[in-house]
Design an enzyme around this catalytic site. Structure first.
Site, PDB file in Angstrom:
ATOM      1  N   LYS A  31       0.184   4.160  -0.361  1.00  0.00           N
ATOM      2  CA  LYS A  31      -0.770   5.652  -0.123  1.00  0.00           C
ATOM      3  C   LYS A  31      -0.307   6.789  -0.312  1.00  0.00           C
ATOM      4  O   LYS A  31      -0.120   6.829  -1.584  1.00  0.00           O
ATOM      5  CB  LYS A  31      -0.155   5.741   1.771  1.00  0.00           C
ATOM      6  CG  LYS A  31      -0.096   4.279   2.468  1.00  0.00           C
ATOM      7  CD  LYS A  31      -0.345   4.901   3.765  1.00  0.00           C
ATOM      8  CE  LYS A  31      -0.226   3.043   4.986  1.00  0.00           C
ATOM      9  NZ  LYS A  31       0.436   3.317   6.353  1.00  0.00           N
ATOM     10  N   GLU A  36      -6.724   4.660   8.735  1.00  0.00           N
ATOM     11  CA  GLU A  36      -6.666   6.520   7.766  1.00  0.00           C
ATOM     12  C   GLU A  36      -7.342   6.971   7.127  1.00  0.00           C
ATOM     13  O   GLU A  36      -8.108   7.505   7.118  1.00  0.00           O
ATOM     14  CB  GLU A  36      -5.027   6.124   6.543  1.00  0.00           C
ATOM     15  CG  GLU A  36      -3.971   6.549   7.539  1.00  0.00           C
ATOM     16  CD  GLU A  36      -2.166   5.437   7.088  1.00  0.00           C
ATOM     17  OE1 GLU A  36      -2.301   5.705   5.662  1.00  0.00           O
ATOM     18  OE2 GLU A  36      -2.013   5.489   7.515  1.00  0.00           O
ATOM     19  N   GLY A  95       2.961   2.408  10.123  1.00  0.00           N
ATOM     20  CA  GLY A  95       3.752   3.620  10.134  1.00  0.00           C
ATOM     21  C   GLY A  95       4.683   3.781  11.650  1.00  0.00           C
ATOM     22  O   GLY A  95       5.202   5.082  11.371  1.00  0.00           O
ATOM     23  N   SER A 109       3.614  -1.848   9.723  1.00  0.00           N
ATOM     24  CA  SER A 109       5.192  -2.469  10.848  1.00  0.00           C
ATOM     25  C   SER A 109       6.046  -3.025  10.419  1.00  0.00           C
ATOM     26  O   SER A 109       6.415  -3.395  10.409  1.00  0.00           O
ATOM     27  CB  SER A 109       6.000  -1.712  11.932  1.00  0.00           C
ATOM     28  OG  SER A 109       5.408  -0.206  11.521  1.00  0.00           O
ATOM     29  N   GLU A 142      -4.814  -4.903  11.355  1.00  0.00           N
ATOM     30  CA  GLU A 142      -3.815  -4.133  11.381  1.00  0.00           C
ATOM     31  C   GLU A 142      -4.417  -2.765  12.494  1.00  0.00           C
ATOM     32  O   GLU A 142      -4.909  -2.259  12.562  1.00  0.00           O
ATOM     33  CB  GLU A 142      -3.831  -2.912   9.663  1.00  0.00           C
ATOM     34  CG  GLU A 142      -3.644  -3.649   8.482  1.00  0.00           C
ATOM     35  CD  GLU A 142      -3.175  -2.556   8.008  1.00  0.00           C
ATOM     36  OE1 GLU A 142      -2.326  -2.673   7.420  1.00  0.00           O
ATOM     37  OE2 GLU A 142      -4.207  -1.231   7.742  1.00  0.00           O
ATOM     38  N   ASN A 194       0.656  -1.343  -0.049  1.00  0.00           N
ATOM     39  CA  ASN A 194       0.238  -0.404   0.093  1.00  0.00           C
ATOM     40  C   ASN A 194       0.270   1.457  -0.359  1.00  0.00           C
ATOM     41  O   ASN A 194       0.976   1.583   1.253  1.00  0.00           O
ATOM     42  CB  ASN A 194      -0.688  -0.055   1.310  1.00  0.00           C
ATOM     43  CG  ASN A 194      -2.024   1.209   1.729  1.00  0.00           C
ATOM     44  OD1 ASN A 194      -2.126   2.316   0.378  1.00  0.00           O
ATOM     45  ND2 ASN A 194      -2.449   1.111   2.274  1.00  0.00           N
ATOM     46  N   HIS A 209      -9.387   1.476   5.502  1.00  0.00           N
ATOM     47  CA  HIS A 209      -7.650   1.440   5.890  1.00  0.00           C
ATOM     48  C   HIS A 209      -7.881   2.080   7.208  1.00  0.00           C
ATOM     49  O   HIS A 209      -8.896   2.872   7.016  1.00  0.00           O
ATOM     50  CB  HIS A 209      -7.015   1.652   5.072  1.00  0.00           C
ATOM     51  CG  HIS A 209      -6.295   1.831   5.447  1.00  0.00           C
ATOM     52  ND1 HIS A 209      -5.026   3.135   6.444  1.00  0.00           N
ATOM     53  CD2 HIS A 209      -4.914   0.836   5.356  1.00  0.00           C
ATOM     54  CE1 HIS A 209      -3.805   2.676   6.370  1.00  0.00           C
ATOM     55  NE2 HIS A 209      -3.530   1.672   6.190  1.00  0.00           N
TER      56      HIS A 209
HETATM   57  P1  PGA Z   1       3.360   0.429   7.262  1.00  0.00           P
HETATM   58  O1  PGA Z   1       1.877   0.724   7.075  1.00  0.00           O
HETATM   59  O2  PGA Z   1       3.768  -1.403   6.449  1.00  0.00           O
HETATM   60  O3  PGA Z   1       3.610   1.418   6.908  1.00  0.00           O
HETATM   61  O4  PGA Z   1       2.891   0.130   8.960  1.00  0.00           O
HETATM   62  C1  PGA Z   1       0.991  -0.285   6.573  1.00  0.00           C
HETATM   63  C2  PGA Z   1      -0.834  -0.183   6.424  1.00  0.00           C
HETATM   64  O5  PGA Z   1      -1.154   1.123   7.057  1.00  0.00           O
HETATM   65  O6  PGA Z   1      -1.476  -0.993   5.529  1.00  0.00           O
END
Ligand code: PGA
Length: 249
Positions: free
Chosen positions: A11, A96, A172, A211, A166, A9, A94
C-alpha cells in the site's frame, strides 16, 4: 496442481530501507518448492526493488495502473511503463481503490484489460463489506464483482486472471475471516468460473486477503480452494512475511 502465490501489498507504506531488507532476507531464505512470491511496493520503489530482488524468488507487482498506455493523465502510471521495470502482476479493484477512489466495476474492468494487453497478470480483488455480510448479501456482492469482469473476457483472457477474495471487514482490522468463511466464498468463486469452463476453474488461482499473518496463514492456506494470500500489514515485516511464505508449503 495450482502454483501457490503469496503476494505482499505494501500500500502507501515501506521505504528504500525496507526494499533492501527484503532483498537480503529473501536471497538467503529457504522457501517451499514451487511457491511464487511477489511484492507490490509503491511506484517510486520499483526500480530499487527490481535491483534488490534480483537473485531472489520475489517478483514485482504494481498496486494499480491506468487503463491507457500514455497521455495527459497527471499522476497516473501505465501498464507499459510498469513492464519497463520488470513488473509481473498488477492489482485491480482493491477495496481501497473501490471505496476511497470510487473505482466502479467498469473502471476495474478497464484496468484489468489494460494489464492483460501488456501481459501483466491481473490480480482482481473482490470482497463484501460488513454491512453486506450482515445483510446476507456476501455471495451476491462477490459474484457480481467477479462476474462483471469475467463474463466480459475471452476464455484465453480469463485463464490469465488471479482472483483475490478480501472481505472488506477483514482488511487491516486484525479480524480475519475464519478458514470456513473464506473457503465457502472461494469455493463459490471457483464454481462460478466452472460455469464458463470447468478446466479453467480448477486451474484458476484464488488468494485470500484480510489480516493474514504468520499465525493464521497455515490454516487458511490449507483450505482446498485457497491457493495463496494477498497480505497487507504483515508484508511490511520481513520475518512475518517470510513465515507466511514458509507456511505455504
Ligand atoms: P491486511 O491487507 O493484510 O493488512 O488486512 C490486505 C490487503 O488489503 O490486501
Amino acid at each position: 496442481m495450482r502454483t501457490p502465490l503469496i503476494a505482499g501489498n505494501w500500500k502507501m507504506n515501506g521505504s528504500a530501507d525496507l526494499v533492501g531488507a527484503f532483498g537480503r532476507a529473501f536471497a538467503e531464505a529457504e522457501l517451499p518448492d514451487g511457491l511464487e512470491v511477489a511484492i507490490f511496493p509503491p511506484f517510486p520503489y520499483l526500480e530499487s526493488a527490481r535491483r534488490a530482488f534480483a537473485g531472489t524468488p520475489i517478483d514485482l507487482g504494481a498496486q494499480t495502473l491506468n487503463p491507457l498506455h500514455s497521455g495527459a493523465h497527471t499522476g497516473e502510471v501505465s501498464g507499459r511503463m510498469l513492464c519497463e521495470f520488470g513488473v509481473r502482476y498488477a492489482l485491480v479493484g482493491h477495496s481501497e481503490r473501490r471505496q476511497l477512489y470510487r473505482e466502479s466495476d467498469e473502471q476495474v474492468y478497464d484496468r484489468l484489460l489494460a494489464a492483460l494487453s501488456v501481459d501483466l497478470v491481473p490480480v482482481l480483488c473482490v470482497g463484501e463489506t460488513l454491512e453486506e455480510r450482515d445483510a446476507g448479501r456476501t455471495m451476491e456482492v462477490v459474484l457480481r464483482q467477479v462476474g462483471f469482469v469475467m463474463s466480459r473476457l475471452e476464455p484465453e483472457q480469463r485463464s490469465r486472471v488471479v482472483i483475490a477474495y478480501e472481505p472488506v471487514w477483514a482488511i487491516g482490522t486484525g479480524r480475519t475471516a475464519t478458514p470456513e468463511q473464506a473457503q465457502e466464498v472461494m469455493a463459490a468463486i471457483r464454481d462460478y468460473q466452472a460455469s464458463f469452463d470447468a478446466e479453467l476453474a480448477s486451474a484458476m488461482r484464488l488468494l485470500y486477503g484480510g489480516s493474514m499473518n504468520a499465525g493464521n496463514a497455515a490454516e487458511l492456506l490449507s483450505q482446498p480452494d485457497i491457493d495463496g494470500g494477498l497480505v497487507g500489514g504483515a508484508s511490511l515485516k520481513v520475518d512475518d512475511f517470510l513465515a507466511i511464505c514458509q507456511s505455504a508449503g
